[in-house]
Structure formats: structure tokens, C-alpha cells
Write a protein that holds these residues in place. Structure first.
Motif, mmCIF file in Angstrom:
data_model
loop_
_atom_site.group_PDB
_atom_site.id
_atom_site.type_symbol
_atom_site.label_atom_id
_atom_site.label_comp_id
_atom_site.label_asym_id
_atom_site.label_seq_id
_atom_site.Cartn_x
_atom_site.Cartn_y
_atom_site.Cartn_z
ATOM 1 N N ALA A 50 0.836 -1.205 0.000
ATOM 2 C CA ALA A 50 0.000 0.000 0.000
ATOM 3 C C ALA A 50 0.872 1.258 0.000
ATOM 4 N N LEU A 51 1.962 1.241 0.759
ATOM 5 C CA LEU A 51 2.876 2.387 0.776
ATOM 6 C C LEU A 51 3.563 2.539 -0.577
ATOM 7 N N ALA A 52 3.943 1.404 -1.181
ATOM 8 C CA ALA A 52 4.550 1.451 -2.508
ATOM 9 C C ALA A 52 3.595 2.073 -3.512
ATOM 10 N N ALA A 53 2.312 1.721 -3.429
ATOM 11 C CA ALA A 53 1.302 2.268 -4.335
ATOM 12 C C ALA A 53 1.151 3.773 -4.122
ATOM 13 N N ILE A 54 1.108 4.193 -2.875
ATOM 14 C CA ILE A 54 0.974 5.632 -2.575
ATOM 15 C C ILE A 54 2.165 6.404 -3.133
ATOM 16 N N LEU A 55 3.368 5.919 -2.878
ATOM 17 C CA LEU A 55 4.575 6.619 -3.338
ATOM 18 C C LEU A 55 4.654 6.644 -4.866
#
Length: 150
Positions: A64-69
Motif C-alpha cells: 500500500a505504501l509502494a502504491a501511494i509513493l
């Protein structure tokens, strides 16, 4: 400089925030003649976002953090060009007639429809990338680098 290279650089200047304007020839080609390079610019933006996503995943951080970044990288790289157009469209659709809708879309301020639409579309993009298998998410950046307003 070959016209194809100048056209590609011109497309990068117009469609991204990448600092390549200094490489343009003194007399660049008209933007219409660089339109062929627009999909290539999308591939550049998508490739950078895919690299951000892959690097974040390689560090062991949550998907999820990878997607946000990665989505944030795409928005920054493009200067929010598509997001601005989508917000204008959403705001304009609230107008009672054609003239008023066009007037609303020309207004530089964002309205409630535009803000809600940006929030929802961004949440959908991030959620979709967060639940896809990692190889499919990386492929999505390369095949569909931008969500475009109709």
C-alpha cells in the motif's frame, strides 16, 4: 539535433516536470509535431513510477505504501496535469447549462465536485495497485501510466 529528438524533448518539457528544457534547440518544432512522442512520455512517467514501486517493495515496505509513493511520483512528474483536468471536468458537470459548465471549468479554483472526484479516483488508483500482484502492478504502470479524464 534531429527533429525526432527535439520533438521528444519538447513533449517531455510540456508534459512533465523533468528539467530537460535546456536541451531543446533554440528553435524547437511546433508542439503539434511532437504529439507522436506523447505516448513515449507516458511510458517514461510510468517507468519511473514502476521503479519507485519496485524499489519500495524491494525495501520490504508494505505494498500500500509502494502504491501511494508510486502514484505520488506520477502526479509530481506530470505536474498534476491529468488530475487538474479531471477536477475541472467534475466541477463543470455541476453546471446547469453548457455556458455555465465551461465557465466553471475555466475557473482556477477547485470546487467540491472536483475535490471529491480527485480524492475518490486517487483512492481507487492506490487501492487497485495495492491489491494487484506485484508484477501486475508494475505492468500496470507501464501499460496504463495515466488515468485520463474523458
Amino acid at each position: 539535433m534531429p527533429e525526432a529528438v527535439a520533438g521528444f524533448l519538447l513533449a517531455l518539457v510540456w508534459l512533465t516536470r523533468l528539467p530537460v528544457g535546456g536541451f531543446l534547440p533554440v528553435d524547437p518544432p511546433p508542439l503539434a509535431r511532437a504529439a507522436w512522442a506523447f505516448p513515449l512520455v507516458g511510458l517514461v512517467v510510468g517507468s519511473i513510477a514502476a521503479a519507485v514501486f519496485a524499489a519500495t517493495m524491494a525495501l520490504g515496505l508494505p505494498q500500500a505504501l509502494a502504491a501511494i509513493l508510486a502514484v505520488a511520483a506520477m502526479v509530481w512528474l506530470s505536474g498534476g496535469l491529468h488530475e487538474d483536468g479531471l477536477a475541472d471536468l467534475a466541477d463543470g458537470m455541476g453546471g446547469p447549462n453548457r455556458e455555465r459548465r465551461l465557465e466553471i471549468m475555466r475557473d482556477s479554483r477547485i470546487g467540491s465536485y472536483g475535490a471529491l472526484t480527485l480524492g475518490l479516483v486517487t483512492a481507487i488508483r492506490i487501492t487497485a495497485l495495492a491489491v494487484l500482484p506485484v508484477p501486475a502492478a508494475i505492468g500496470a504502470f507501464l501499460l496504463f501510466p495515466r488515468c485520463r479524464a474523458p
